[in-house]
Design an enzyme around this catalytic site. Structure first.
Site, PDB file in Angstrom:
ATOM      1  N   LYS A  45     -11.388  11.586  -3.285  1.00 54.38           N
ATOM      2  CA  LYS A  45     -11.189  10.485  -4.229  1.00 54.38           C
ATOM      3  C   LYS A  45     -12.456  10.361  -5.052  1.00 54.38           C
ATOM      4  O   LYS A  45     -13.555  10.690  -4.577  1.00 54.38           O
ATOM      5  CB  LYS A  45     -10.950   9.186  -3.443  1.00 54.38           C
TER       6      LYS A  45
ATOM      7  N   GLY B 181       0.550  -8.709  -6.650  1.00 56.86           N
ATOM      8  CA  GLY B 181       0.122  -7.783  -7.706  1.00 56.86           C
ATOM      9  C   GLY B 181       1.289  -7.113  -8.409  1.00 56.86           C
ATOM     10  O   GLY B 181       2.021  -6.337  -7.796  1.00 56.86           O
TER      11      GLY B 181
ATOM     12  N   VAL C  28       2.431  -0.253 -10.054  1.00 54.83           N
ATOM     13  CA  VAL C  28       3.344  -0.028  -8.926  1.00 54.83           C
ATOM     14  C   VAL C  28       4.144  -1.289  -8.609  1.00 54.83           C
ATOM     15  O   VAL C  28       5.366  -1.247  -8.428  1.00 54.83           O
ATOM     16  CB  VAL C  28       2.579   0.416  -7.656  1.00 54.83           C
TER      17      VAL C  28
HETATM   18  P1  NAD Z   1      -2.763  -1.871 -11.278  1.00 58.79           P
HETATM   19  O1  NAD Z   1      -4.179  -2.104 -11.641  1.00 58.79           O
HETATM   20  O2  NAD Z   1      -1.810  -1.421 -12.341  1.00 58.79           O
HETATM   21  O3  NAD Z   1      -2.143  -3.179 -10.619  1.00 58.79           O
HETATM   22  C1  NAD Z   1      -2.832  -4.064  -9.793  1.00 58.79           C
HETATM   23  C2  NAD Z   1      -2.317  -5.459 -10.122  1.00 58.79           C
HETATM   24  O4  NAD Z   1      -2.848  -6.376  -9.182  1.00 58.79           O
HETATM   25  C3  NAD Z   1      -2.732  -5.941 -11.516  1.00 58.79           C
HETATM   26  O5  NAD Z   1      -1.615  -6.478 -12.194  1.00 58.79           O
HETATM   27  C4  NAD Z   1      -3.769  -7.023 -11.213  1.00 58.79           C
HETATM   28  O6  NAD Z   1      -3.789  -8.035 -12.198  1.00 58.79           O
HETATM   29  C5  NAD Z   1      -3.275  -7.532  -9.877  1.00 58.79           C
HETATM   30  N1  NAD Z   1      -4.279  -8.187  -9.049  1.00 58.79           N
HETATM   31  C6  NAD Z   1      -5.588  -7.901  -8.899  1.00 58.79           C
HETATM   32  N2  NAD Z   1      -6.160  -8.729  -8.007  1.00 58.79           N
HETATM   33  C7  NAD Z   1      -5.181  -9.554  -7.583  1.00 58.79           C
HETATM   34  C8  NAD Z   1      -5.124 -10.610  -6.641  1.00 58.79           C
HETATM   35  N3  NAD Z   1      -6.209 -11.012  -5.954  1.00 58.79           N
HETATM   36  N4  NAD Z   1      -3.951 -11.229  -6.436  1.00 58.79           N
HETATM   37  C9  NAD Z   1      -2.845 -10.840  -7.102  1.00 58.79           C
HETATM   38  N5  NAD Z   1      -2.831  -9.845  -8.010  1.00 58.79           N
HETATM   39  C10 NAD Z   1      -3.981  -9.207  -8.239  1.00 58.79           C
HETATM   40  O7  NAD Z   1      -2.787  -0.837 -10.057  1.00 58.79           O
HETATM   41  P2  NAD Z   1      -1.581   0.015  -9.450  1.00 58.79           P
HETATM   42  O8  NAD Z   1      -1.647   1.387 -10.004  1.00 58.79           O
HETATM   43  O9  NAD Z   1      -0.315  -0.772  -9.533  1.00 58.79           O
HETATM   44  O10 NAD Z   1      -2.046   0.121  -7.930  1.00 58.79           O
HETATM   45  C11 NAD Z   1      -1.955  -0.980  -7.042  1.00 58.79           C
HETATM   46  C12 NAD Z   1      -2.490  -0.581  -5.677  1.00 58.79           C
HETATM   47  O11 NAD Z   1      -1.749   0.520  -5.188  1.00 58.79           O
HETATM   48  C13 NAD Z   1      -3.962  -0.109  -5.668  1.00 58.79           C
HETATM   49  O12 NAD Z   1      -4.553  -0.482  -4.460  1.00 58.79           O
HETATM   50  C14 NAD Z   1      -3.848   1.403  -5.744  1.00 58.79           C
HETATM   51  O13 NAD Z   1      -4.973   2.052  -5.201  1.00 58.79           O
HETATM   52  C15 NAD Z   1      -2.615   1.613  -4.905  1.00 58.79           C
HETATM   53  N6  NAD Z   1      -1.924   2.862  -5.207  1.00 58.79           N
HETATM   54  C16 NAD Z   1      -1.462   3.102  -6.453  1.00 58.79           C
HETATM   55  C17 NAD Z   1      -0.798   4.285  -6.714  1.00 58.79           C
HETATM   56  C18 NAD Z   1      -0.226   4.586  -8.073  1.00 58.79           C
HETATM   57  O14 NAD Z   1       0.606   5.497  -8.189  1.00 58.79           O
HETATM   58  N7  NAD Z   1      -0.597   3.853  -9.113  1.00 58.79           N
HETATM   59  C19 NAD Z   1      -0.600   5.219  -5.684  1.00 58.79           C
HETATM   60  C20 NAD Z   1      -1.070   4.923  -4.397  1.00 58.79           C
HETATM   61  C21 NAD Z   1      -1.738   3.736  -4.174  1.00 58.79           C
END
Ligand code: NAD
Length: 347
Positions: free
Chosen positions: A79, A179, A183
């Site tokens: 990563k 959140g 995703v």
């Molecule tokens: P993203 O940044 O698009 O979404 C995160 C969301 O969480 C945002 O809308 C943000 O405003 C919100 N947020 C932040 N802090 C918050 C809180 N305290 N309370 C409520 N909401 C809050 O990210 P993503 O790509 O959707 O990924 C989300 C999680 O999933 C991350 O931990 C990421 O590492 C993990 N993940 C993502 C993927 C992927 O394909 N994108 C794959 C595996 C794991």
């Protein structure tokens, strides 16, 4: 430890890459190449300090080793973290410098999107390195992995609801989503379509309003989501949502979400089990995205084949819950041992 968490194998390689011209400060963590090149996304984030960034990179890359192994991918775990520069910066130039750092590892690490990075960032890096994925391709699947990640979380929730909650469908099942990002939003749509009742929160009020309007979701405050009166909790924001403060307050019976490193410590997983709450380990549940970018990288199969492979996550959840019963242990500990046993070159 500078080499990673004490209860895990140490990192094979960690590169600190800096570039004065663009302001790049990045950490590229290669945890394991036992199964193949280390594959995992790049996070672009503001950290309190550099050690916090290092800690994040090390934790996330160890998680990728387990995730890629459990998903039976021919890749190891790695990563990268780019520390977001304070003030103005030239984003394409910054990512170009990061691309050069990726290239300098000669294929030991392959990058893709994570929190804070986009398909445009990955596309821009292609001029510097071939070790990048998650790029849209004309006439073929690829690009943004988040819908596939969401699908994997969805099939995991489906399996957990059936096997742990003993309910035959998602109709009327109450799910809290922390959140509504890339995703979380797709997951909300899948769940809504399947008849689940949504309780949501985000730091961004516009995302909440959209979920209320389009998906009939109930909104709660950021501090209320983990203790919401629901059947299922889906942490889809950042890590360590499940900790010594939140665990005693959780009312959901099943936890399955996209966020990486949801458990602050392994002891929090034990505490959930003691409360009768089934926690499906993040790295098992959220592998849909890496399955997609890995197939894209290898130029393998079509969209339908990717979706079929992601859907197998539901079968692994069923196998995990079976093993948990047999071994009288917790899902977190069983998944850990299961994944570690696979940290060898696939035959
Ligand atoms: P993203 O940044 O698009 O979404 C995160 C969301 O969480 C945002 O809308 C943000 O405003 C919100 N947020 C932040 N802090 C918050 C809180 N305290 N309370 C409520 N909401 C809050 O990210 P993503 O790509 O959707 O990924 C989300 C999680 O999933 C991350 O931990 C990421 O590492 C993990 N993940 C993502 C993927 C992927 O394909 N994108 C794959 C595996 C794991």
């Amino acid at each position: 430890s500078l080499f990673g968490l004490p209860d895990q194998a140490p990192h094979e390689r960690v590169l600190l890459a800096a570039d004065a011209e663009t302001g790049l400060k990045a950490i590229l963590a290669v945890h394991s190449t036992a199964r193949g090149p280390a594959f995992g996304g790049c996070r672009f984030w503001t950290y309190d300090n550099e050690l916090a960034a290092l800690n994040d990179a090390l934790r996330l890359s160890q998680g990728m080793s387990l995730k890629n192994a459990l998903a039976d991918l021919p890749f190891g775990g790695g990563k990268a973290v780019i520390i977001k520069p304070a003030g103005q910066f030239d984003r394409p130039a910054l990512f170009a410098a990061f691309g050069r750092a990726v290239q300098s590892l000669d294929g030991a690490y392959i990058t893709a999107e994570d929190v804070g990075t986009t398909t445009a960032d990955m596309l821009g890096m292609q001029a510097q390195t071939q070790y990048v994925s998650g790029i849209p391709r004309a006439g073929a699947f690829g690009g943004d992995p988040s819908p596939k990640t969401a699908w994997g979380v969805f099939v995991s929730i489906e399996a957990g609801v059936k096997l742990h909650l003993k309910r035959s469908s998602l109709e009327g099942v109450r799910v809290a989503i922390q959140g509504l990002g890339a995703v979380g939003w797709h997951l909300a749509e899948f769940l809504h379509k399947a008849g689940a009742k949504l309780v949501v929160t985000d730091v961004d009020a516009a995302k909440i309003a959209r979920a209320q309007q389009l998906l009939g979701a109930q909104a709660v405050g950021i501090d209320e989501i983990l203790s919401a009166d629901v059947d299922v909790l889906a942490p889809c924001a950042l890590g360590a949502a499940l900790n010594s403060v939140s665990v005693p307050q959780i009312r959901a019976q099943l936890i399955a979400g996209a966020a990486n490193n949801q458990l602050a410590t392994a002891a929090d997983g034990d505490a959930l089990q003691q409360r009768g709450i089934c926690y499906l380990p993040d790295y098992l549940v959220n592998a849909g995205g890496i399955i997609s970018v890995a197939r894209e990288y290898r130029n393998e199969g079509e969209e339908s084949a990717v979706m079929a492979e992601v859907s197998r996550i539901g079968e692994r959840v069923a196998e995990l819950l079976e093993r948990v019963k047999l071994e009288n242990s917790t899902p977190g500990r069983v998944a850990d041992a299961w994944a570690r046993a696979k940290l060898v070159k696939p035959v």
